[in-house]
Design an enzyme around this catalytic site. Structure first.
Site, short mmCIF file in Angstrom:
data_model
loop_
_atom_site.label_atom_id
_atom_site.label_comp_id
_atom_site.label_asym_id
_atom_site.label_seq_id
_atom_site.Cartn_x
_atom_site.Cartn_y
_atom_site.Cartn_z
N LYS A 9 -2.95 -0.77 6.38
CA LYS A 9 -3.70 -2.17 6.28
C LYS A 9 -3.73 -2.49 8.01
O LYS A 9 -3.09 -2.67 8.56
CB LYS A 9 -3.32 -2.97 5.32
CG LYS A 9 -4.14 -3.67 4.82
CD LYS A 9 -4.21 -3.09 3.57
CE LYS A 9 -5.61 -4.42 2.81
NZ LYS A 9 -6.03 -3.21 1.12
N GLN B 158 0.98 -1.35 -0.27
CA GLN B 158 0.18 0.17 -0.27
C GLN B 158 0.75 1.19 -0.25
O GLN B 158 0.23 2.18 -0.33
CB GLN B 158 -0.52 -0.17 1.74
CG GLN B 158 -1.85 0.47 0.98
CD GLN B 158 -3.19 -0.16 0.18
OE1 GLN B 158 -3.34 -0.89 0.55
NE2 GLN B 158 -3.83 0.74 -0.86
N LYS C 130 1.99 1.83 -3.88
CA LYS C 130 0.39 1.67 -4.53
C LYS C 130 0.39 3.25 -4.31
O LYS C 130 -0.37 4.14 -5.71
CB LYS C 130 -0.46 0.93 -3.54
CG LYS C 130 -1.75 1.22 -4.55
CD LYS C 130 -2.97 0.93 -3.57
CE LYS C 130 -2.81 -0.57 -3.62
NZ LYS C 130 -4.00 -1.51 -3.36
N GLY D 35 -11.90 -0.55 3.04
CA GLY D 35 -12.60 -1.51 2.95
C GLY D 35 -11.57 -2.90 1.52
O GLY D 35 -10.90 -2.09 1.28
N ASP D 36 -11.52 -3.46 2.63
CA ASP D 36 -10.90 -5.44 1.00
C ASP D 36 -11.69 -6.43 1.04
O ASP D 36 -12.82 -6.35 2.02
CB ASP D 36 -9.80 -4.74 1.71
CG ASP D 36 -7.94 -5.56 0.75
OD1 ASP D 36 -7.84 -5.23 0.05
OD2 ASP D 36 -8.46 -7.03 1.48
P1 NDP Z 1 -14.62 -8.47 -1.60
O1 NDP Z 1 -14.97 -9.85 -0.52
O2 NDP Z 1 -15.69 -8.17 -2.37
O3 NDP Z 1 -14.55 -10.09 -2.45
C1 NDP Z 1 -13.66 -11.30 -2.81
C2 NDP Z 1 -13.40 -12.15 -4.08
O4 NDP Z 1 -12.62 -13.13 -3.93
C3 NDP Z 1 -14.88 -13.10 -3.67
O5 NDP Z 1 -15.19 -13.85 -4.80
C4 NDP Z 1 -14.48 -14.20 -2.88
O6 NDP Z 1 -14.62 -15.29 -2.92
C5 NDP Z 1 -12.97 -14.65 -3.53
N1 NDP Z 1 -11.45 -14.82 -2.62
C6 NDP Z 1 -11.60 -14.33 -1.87
N2 NDP Z 1 -10.09 -15.14 -1.04
C7 NDP Z 1 -10.43 -15.95 -1.87
C8 NDP Z 1 -9.38 -17.27 -1.37
N3 NDP Z 1 -8.26 -17.40 -0.06
N4 NDP Z 1 -9.39 -18.47 -2.46
C9 NDP Z 1 -10.44 -17.52 -3.24
N5 NDP Z 1 -10.57 -16.37 -3.81
C10 NDP Z 1 -10.79 -16.23 -2.68
O7 NDP Z 1 -12.95 -8.30 -1.73
P2 NDP Z 1 -12.73 -7.38 -3.04
O8 NDP Z 1 -13.32 -7.46 -4.26
O9 NDP Z 1 -12.93 -6.32 -2.33
O10 NDP Z 1 -10.84 -7.13 -2.83
C11 NDP Z 1 -10.45 -8.51 -3.80
C12 NDP Z 1 -9.34 -7.90 -3.58
O11 NDP Z 1 -8.62 -6.96 -4.65
C13 NDP Z 1 -8.40 -8.66 -2.78
O12 NDP Z 1 -7.40 -9.32 -3.46
C14 NDP Z 1 -8.11 -7.12 -2.48
O13 NDP Z 1 -6.74 -6.53 -1.53
C15 NDP Z 1 -8.15 -6.38 -3.79
N6 NDP Z 1 -7.88 -4.80 -3.88
C16 NDP Z 1 -9.11 -4.35 -3.52
C17 NDP Z 1 -9.70 -2.94 -3.59
C18 NDP Z 1 -10.71 -2.59 -3.01
O14 NDP Z 1 -11.36 -1.54 -3.03
N7 NDP Z 1 -11.91 -3.49 -2.41
C19 NDP Z 1 -8.75 -2.48 -3.73
C20 NDP Z 1 -7.54 -2.89 -3.94
C21 NDP Z 1 -7.08 -3.86 -4.07
P3 NDP Z 1 -15.44 -15.78 -1.75
O15 NDP Z 1 -16.98 -15.21 -1.30
O16 NDP Z 1 -15.51 -17.46 -2.16
O17 NDP Z 1 -14.60 -15.49 -0.56
O1 2IT Z 2 -5.95 -2.39 -1.20
C1 2IT Z 2 -5.97 -1.79 -1.46
O2 2IT Z 2 -6.03 -0.11 -2.16
C2 2IT Z 2 -7.44 -1.17 -1.26
N1 2IT Z 2 -8.31 -2.06 -0.21
C3 2IT Z 2 -8.35 0.31 -0.69
C4 2IT Z 2 -7.62 1.38 -0.26
C5 2IT Z 2 -8.30 2.69 0.31
O3 2IT Z 2 -7.76 3.31 1.55
O4 2IT Z 2 -8.75 2.75 -0.53
#
Ligand code: NDP
Ligand code: 2IT
Length: 445
Positions: free
Chosen positions: A126, A111, A114, A165-166
């Site tokens: 984080k 982070q 980024k 969120g994450d």
């Molecule tokens: P969500 O909780 O909305 O969705 C996560 C998705 O990934 C679900 O479909 C989940 O499936 C799947 N998943 C999670 N863990 C696993 C695992 N161990 N094996 C297989 N599938 C898995 O999270 P986000 O969409 O917010 O986050 C997804 C990724 O993006 C993460 O790496 C996060 O760090 C990254 N990210 C998120 C940001 C954001 O703004 N939200 C910003 C930048 C990066 P299931 O429901 O079965 O667990």
């Molecule tokens: O991994 C990421 O960049 C995030 N989960 C979003 C972080 C944020 O503060 O919006």
């Protein structure tokens, strides 16, 4: 890795035993920055590497809460405030049973760089918990979030540390967290959390931002190669916040997303994912991708399937770390994949990255390709600070510009350092330089 940098890495392993994801993230950055140290001897003099690898503050706390059956549950909460040279600590919270200190540290470390790439005034952090939200009622989620915030609030503030969120943390959780923060502090401090609902201080486009930004980054990489997403077949992993809006933007840009997944399995829909149906299942019903396949006659569902076995031109890993291995990368290359943009954090293993590099696949690492989420969080902070609310169009336009700027910065930096087209090196070097220069200016703190 440059031999001058190797001892620093050995020391990181020694000081942080067993934290394998943290080691992996540090190794990737340190592998890129040998040439930067050669150019900037002041960074070594000021011990920037040693300082940047050591979090400024780490908080670990007990989170007791009561489930619907009245039973007491004890989870563990984390916040790693990694670096505040560029601005207040900023980064998401992850609620997932796999969360431990090493995972939070890898995410916090990523982070830092980024956030630097976005050009916005935000440091890196984080946090999260091993709490498993799956199958929990809204009341249980609320009680957990309230207990979590009852400890975390003392470490937060719009000028101190601003979570978002994450995985496992979306607008519902941010609402409960913000409510408890407001109650404890007696302050309506909108800028203390981002990803809020738009009725109570949130920004339009923050929900869509990470997925949209990832698609924009893929589009920019293809543009350099005289190509675009138009007409491309795309596979997205995951089906959460990032995946859903990556799918939406790919479709708007003329591509077709034929598959997505969750941790149970993969759905393949050769005619293209029906986003309205997917959103209804994921966002309204909080269901699984297998429910999608049950309602789409053309779609097939493979329990335990691997999304990377499905042929595509472009792959967007949007689920979790190390979900795309060397073997998966080889399969993608064999099937003609030309570009990969990481919506998730560190989804590709080091072997996978090597395979893509050898095959000249355009590869956008997460710290660049998924930076649209946190960049739009910074836009939310900006709107909160000025008590303003921007339109969807204006905010999306800003996001598109930021992603184009990040792409340009990574591309130009890779060229400057003699590694044209290497976005991994470009992003690590450009992000590191910004933070290192600020750290030198701020003195020994
Ligand atoms: P969500 O909780 O909305 O969705 C996560 C998705 O990934 C679900 O479909 C989940 O499936 C799947 N998943 C999670 N863990 C696993 C695992 N161990 N094996 C297989 N599938 C898995 O999270 P986000 O969409 O917010 O986050 C997804 C990724 O993006 C993460 O790496 C996060 O760090 C990254 N990210 C998120 C940001 C954001 O703004 N939200 C910003 C930048 C990066 P299931 O429901 O079965 O667990
Ligand atoms: O991994 C990421 O960049 C995030 N989960 C979003 C972080 C944020 O503060 O919006």
């Amino acid at each position: 890795m440059d031999e001058k940098v190797e001892p620093f890495f050995d020391e990181v392993i020694r000081r942080n035993p067993g934290e394998v994801e943290f080691h992996q993230a540090v190794r990737e950055v340190l592998t890129s920055i040998g040439p930067v140290l050669a150019k900037h001897p002041e960074f070594a003099e000021h011990k920037i590497i040693e300082r940047i690898c050591e979090p400024e503050r780490q908080v670990i706390f007990r989170v007791p809460w009561q489930d619907d059956a009245g039973e007491v549950q004890i989870d563990r909460g984390f916040r790693v405030e990694f670096n505040s040279a560029l601005g207040p600590y900023k980064g998401g919270l992850r609620f997932h049973p796999s969360v431990n200190l090493g995972i939070v540290k890898f995410l916090g470390f990523e982070q830092i760089f980024k956030n630097a790439l976005t050009g916005m005034p935000i440091g890196g952090a984080k946090g999260g918990s091993n709490f498993n939200p799956r199958g929990r009622s809204d009341d249980e989620i609320m009680r957990f979030c309230q207990s979590f915030m009852t400890e975390l609030y003392r470490h937060l503030g719009e000028y101190t540390d601003v979570p978002a969120g994450d995985i496992g943390v979306g607008q519902r959780e941010i609402g409960f967290l913000f409510g408890q923060y407001k109650r404890i502090t007696n302050r309506y401090e909108s800028g203390v959390l981002t990803g809020k609902g738009i009725q109570w201080g949130g920004a339009l486009v923050r929900t869509e931002a990470t997925g949209y930004g990832t698609a924009f980054f893929a589009q920019e990489m293809l543009k350099v190669r005289g190509d675009s997403l138009d007409g491309k077949t795309v596979v997205v992993s995951g089906s959460g916040n990032v995946a859903v809006y990556a799918i939406q933007k790919v479709h708007q840009l003329g591509g077709t997303v034929v598959a997505c997944s969750d941790s149970d399995g993969v759905v393949h829909d050769p005619k293209g994912i029906d986003l309205e149906l997917l959103r209804e299942i994921k966002e309204v019903r909080r269901g699984r991708v297998r429910h999608y396949a049950e309602q789409r006659p053309d779609a097939t569902y493979v329990a335990g399937g691997n999304p990377w076995d499905i042929p595509c031109d472009v792959a967007l890993p949007c689920a979790t770390q190390n979900e795309l291995t060397g073997k998966d990368a080889a399969t993608l290359v064999r099937n003609g994949c030309i570009a990969v943009a990481e919506g998730a954090n560190m989804p590709t293993t080091p072997e996978g990255m090597r395979t893509f590099a050898e095959a000249d696949v355009a590869f956008g690492p997460g710290k660049a390709a998924n930076a649209g989420g946190v960049a739009t969080s910074a836009l939310e902070m900006q709107q909160n600070a000025s008590r303003d609310a921007w339109s969807f169009g204006r905010t999306e336009q800003r996001l598109a510009e930021i992603m184009a700027d990040i792409h340009e910065l990574c591309f130009a930096t890779a060229e400057e350092y003699g590694m044209p087209g290497n976005y991994v090196a470009g992003s690590n070097i450009a992000g590191f330089q910004r933070v290192a220069q600020a750290m030198v200016s701020l003195g020994l703190i």
